[in-house]
Design an enzyme around this catalytic site. Structure first.
Site, short mmCIF file in Angstrom:
data_model
loop_
_atom_site.label_atom_id
_atom_site.label_comp_id
_atom_site.label_asym_id
_atom_site.label_seq_id
_atom_site.Cartn_x
_atom_site.Cartn_y
_atom_site.Cartn_z
N CYS A 179 0.79 -1.24 0.00
CA CYS A 179 0.00 0.00 0.00
C CYS A 179 0.82 1.29 0.00
O CYS A 179 0.43 2.25 -0.69
CB CYS A 179 -1.01 -0.01 1.14
SG CYS A 179 -0.50 -0.81 2.65
N ARG A 194 7.29 -11.17 5.11
CA ARG A 194 7.05 -10.87 6.52
C ARG A 194 7.73 -11.91 7.40
O ARG A 194 7.72 -13.11 7.07
CB ARG A 194 5.55 -10.82 6.81
CG ARG A 194 4.83 -9.73 6.04
CD ARG A 194 3.34 -9.71 6.33
NE ARG A 194 2.65 -8.79 5.44
CZ ARG A 194 1.33 -8.66 5.37
NH1 ARG A 194 0.56 -9.40 6.15
NH2 ARG A 194 0.79 -7.80 4.53
N GLN A 203 0.33 -11.10 -2.57
CA GLN A 203 -1.02 -10.61 -2.30
C GLN A 203 -1.71 -10.22 -3.60
O GLN A 203 -1.09 -9.64 -4.49
CB GLN A 203 -0.97 -9.39 -1.39
CG GLN A 203 -0.54 -9.66 0.04
CD GLN A 203 -0.56 -8.39 0.87
OE1 GLN A 203 -0.01 -7.37 0.48
NE2 GLN A 203 -1.21 -8.44 2.02
N ASP A 230 -3.44 -7.74 -4.32
CA ASP A 230 -3.70 -6.45 -3.69
C ASP A 230 -4.36 -5.50 -4.66
O ASP A 230 -4.06 -5.50 -5.85
CB ASP A 230 -2.37 -5.86 -3.22
CG ASP A 230 -2.47 -5.22 -1.86
OD1 ASP A 230 -3.60 -5.07 -1.37
OD2 ASP A 230 -1.42 -4.87 -1.30
N HIS A 280 -5.99 -1.22 -4.52
CA HIS A 280 -6.37 -0.04 -3.76
C HIS A 280 -7.23 0.86 -4.63
O HIS A 280 -6.95 1.05 -5.82
CB HIS A 280 -5.13 0.71 -3.26
CG HIS A 280 -4.32 -0.08 -2.28
ND1 HIS A 280 -3.24 -0.85 -2.65
CD2 HIS A 280 -4.48 -0.27 -0.95
CE1 HIS A 280 -2.75 -1.46 -1.59
NE2 HIS A 280 -3.48 -1.12 -0.54
N LYS A 282 -14.24 -2.37 8.19
CA LYS A 282 -13.91 -3.34 7.15
C LYS A 282 -14.98 -4.41 7.02
O LYS A 282 -15.78 -4.64 7.93
CB LYS A 282 -12.56 -4.00 7.43
CG LYS A 282 -12.53 -4.81 8.73
CD LYS A 282 -11.18 -5.50 8.91
CE LYS A 282 -11.16 -6.33 10.20
NZ LYS A 282 -9.93 -7.15 10.32
N HIS A 339 -8.54 -0.52 0.83
CA HIS A 339 -7.71 -1.70 0.60
C HIS A 339 -8.65 -2.87 0.33
O HIS A 339 -9.66 -3.02 1.02
CB HIS A 339 -6.89 -2.07 1.85
CG HIS A 339 -6.03 -0.99 2.39
ND1 HIS A 339 -4.68 -0.93 2.14
CD2 HIS A 339 -6.31 0.06 3.19
CE1 HIS A 339 -4.17 0.11 2.77
NE2 HIS A 339 -5.14 0.73 3.42
#
Length: 656
Positions: free
Chosen positions: A359, A388, A406, A408, A410, A490, A536
């Site tokens: 992000c 991670r 991910q 991902d 946005h 969320k 997100h």
């Protein structure tokens, strides 16, 4: 004997209702072709072949039927939570009765039961250790405690009184737990029994009223594992005992059946058996190596993901794998998630950080130019690999790794666009998950926690938008009050697999934090500079974890469009090998994943290997007759012979 054989074949034929639709005459040319090819099923009728008949697997469809007993969950059944919490205390009490030197640490409930961690100093010094061989003895002691019907009493005490009692028991781990409880509310204890023999522990509850309320025939001890205190390898080694508890013996039986089925579907076992992926310890734990077959499936997943996102108005972006440490300080990740990040690397005197998230990169891209309200919404998607730090003891196949990709995306939008954007994300989530056979969901809406950023107005507006989107979708959902992230509310989506398990998968999160930290803005219609809403969202969560879920959901029997080998050619003789390879080349040019069996085994063994060992959905037997006619004698996994087709015709059906 010949007459008897024919009669028996006729009886067997008439006993198969599924074949009755094909009673009209068999194709004489096909019978001739099959006989000349040495095909074992030369008496088969030609059956109509369709996209659906090729793409579906009856074994998977049968496995996908809902379980006969619907198992309750902790989230939706408070009574079940009480049973498990109280049973955990009963188990700890039983262990300390049988192992007097054992010290208790933590005993939380988990998805299908609970566990308790014990410190056994004698075991570490070479003495007797707690093992699964002790389960019968422990369960017997638990049943005794349940029969005693001991009252379970909640008590509030001061911090100093709790400390005094813990020191009296000589339980140092409880002291650490006490120190970790925030100041403010009183300390709560739950005790079982009365007088000097009473057993108690620090606990927030909830519990049943007495041990006699626990269903002892619906309780089972499951396994023993090692653990470290606080998950720290430098701290004390503990013995973790896993157990499960349900309302009724019938639920326990259904759970055990599901657990046995889950063992058969373990993605780690199937991944090795089907040669899909591996974790190479020589390279380091938690790092996934995608083998050619697994990589083919992953490529198909990613290609579908990209094309579907582009169709739905997303732009695909790519960002670096590392960045200056200052970026992660600006985003707040270094302050809030430092323990989950790998150490920095020095590059010409400057600290760089391998990325744990995507992000901040998207925020930098947004801020690279002046934005107008007319530019919004912006939808950026990225299959971004992040890294991670996870302790080695927490790593688990593809479900928990150190490097993962991910899916991902946005969205940067105006406040008044938020609800429509959330609806579109929900539509896209439903479209993509259903493509992989996931059609049953559990939805949670998580609202503002006690510690958060952003004004009341923006929180109320965003929460209302999420609620409005869910209502427009007609999705039933549960509200998790205070369960949102500190930066926004969320929606979380859990998918249900073929054997009834639920998996946290998709998430949609509003973010009021990063736009503030990165000073993101757009020029409004009035000419003022305003903050955009940032959303997100991830649908798979990560490619690795979703792949593991997918493997277990279909037990390695991938649908035709995902199968690493969609078509395997089974040559009857060496003389047809050139023809097989020409078909393979044509298939590859059409995007059909095809391979040729080496032909070193007899045909029945080739068929068994393809269907049972390698789970190939479509096979084609190739003999001299097929070569001369330019045809393929097709078989479908789990069905058998489905007829003879022109090579182009069969490849076209698979390609569809």
């Amino acid at each position: 004997l010949l007459l008897l054989s024919r009669v028996m074949r006729l009886l067997a034929f008439l006993a198969l209702p599924s074949v009755l639709a094909f009673l009209p005459s068999p194709s004489p040319p096909m019978l001739s072709l099959l006989r000349r090819a040495g095909h074992p099923a030369s008496s088969a009728f030609r059956r109509p072949l369709s996209l659906r008949s090729l793409a579906t697997n009856p074994d998977i469809e049968e496995a996908a039927k809902p379980a006969e007993v619907v198992l309750p969950t902790n989230e939706h059944d408070e009574d079940l939570l009480k049973i498990r919490h109280s049973t955990a205390h009963v188990m700890a009490m039983a262990v300390q009765r049988l192992f007097p030197t054992a010290q208790v640490t933590i005993g939380p409930w988990i998805t299908n039961g609970f566990y308790y961690d014990f410190y056994l100093p004698e075991a570490l010094e070479g003495g007797e250790a707690l093992s699964e061989d002790d389960f019968k003895m422990i369960k017997k002691e638990m049943d005794k405690i349940i029969k005693e019907d001991l009252p379970i009493v909640r008590e509030e005490v001061t911090r100093s009184e709790a400390k005094r009692r813990i020191e009296t028991l000589n339980e140092p781990f409880k002291l650490e737990i006490l120190d970790s409880i925030p100041e403010g509310p009183p300390i709560t204890l739950y005790s079982m029994g009365t007088g000097p023999d009473a057993w108690w522990d620090l606990c927030a509850g909830p519990h049943v009223e007495s041990t006699g309320m626990l269903p002892k025939k619906a309780i089972q001890l499951e396994s023993v594992a090692g653990a470290y205190w606080r998950g720290d390898e430098s701290r004390e080694q503990l013995t973790r005992v896993y157990a499960t508890a349900w309302h009724t013996p019938e639920q326990l039986k259904a759970y055990k059946k599901m657990r046995e089925e889950a063992k058969k579907r373990d993605h780690r076992v199937l991944g090795k058996k089907l040669d899909l992926f591996s974790i190479q310890e020589d390279a380091g734990g938690g790092l996934v190596f995608w083998h050619p077959k697994g990589a083919k499936i992953r490529t198909a997943i990613e290609d579908y993901w990209r094309s579907t996102h582009v169709k739905n108005g997303y732009d695909i972006v790519y960002t670096p794998h590392v960045a200056n440490l200052d970026l992660w300080k600006t985003s707040g990740h270094f302050d809030f998630y430092k323990e989950g990040m790998f150490d920095q690397m020095d590059v010409e005197g400057t600290d760089y950080q391998i990325k744990p998230m995507n992000c901040p990169f998207h925020c930098l891209m947004y801020s690279s130019t002046l934005r107008s309200y007319r530019d919004l919404p912006l939808r950026w998607g990225e299959l971004g690999t992040v890294y991670r730090y996870e302790r080695s003891g927490t790593l688990h196949g593809l479900m928990r790794v150190r490097g993962f990709t991910q899916d991902d995306a946005h969205i940067f939008c105006l406040p008044e666009q938020l609800e429509d954007e959330i609806v579109q994300v929900c539509d896209l989530t439903e479209e993509i998950l259903s493509k992989f056979g996931f059609n049953s969901y559990e939805i949670n809406l998580s609202t503002r926690p006690s510690k958060s950023v952003g004004s009341d107005e923006i929180w109320d507006s965003a929460t209302t938008a999420l609620e409005g989107a869910l209502k427009r979708k007609g999705w039933e959902y549960t509200v998790d009050e205070g369960g949102g992230a500190f930066y926004g509310p969320k929606i979380d989506v859990k998918i249900k697999d073929a054997i009834g398990r639920t998996w946290q998968c998709s998430t949609v999160q509003c973010d009021f934090n990063l736009p503030e930290r990165f000073d993101l803005s757009y020029k409004s219609s009035e000419g003022s500079m305003e903050r955009p809403i940032m959303v997100h969202r991830a649908i798979f969560g990560s490619i690795e974890r979703f792949f593991g879920i997918l493997v277990e959901n279909c037990a390695g029997d991938f649908p035709l469009w995902l199968a690493p080998t969609q078509l395997r050619l089974l040559p009857v003789t060496e003389s047809v090998m050139d023809y097989c390879h020409s078909i393979k080349a044509k298939a590859e040019s059409l995007g059909v994943r095809c391979e040729v069996d080496s032909g070193s085994e007899r045909l029945p063994k080739q068929i068994r290997n393809a269907e049972q060992r390698d789970k190939v959905p479509v096979m084609a037997v190739v003999g001299v007759a097929e070569m001369e006619a330019g045809t393929l004698a097709a078989r479908k996994k789990g069905v058998g012979d489905v007829g003879t087709f022109g090579a182009d015709e069969l490849l076209g059906l698979i390609r569809e």
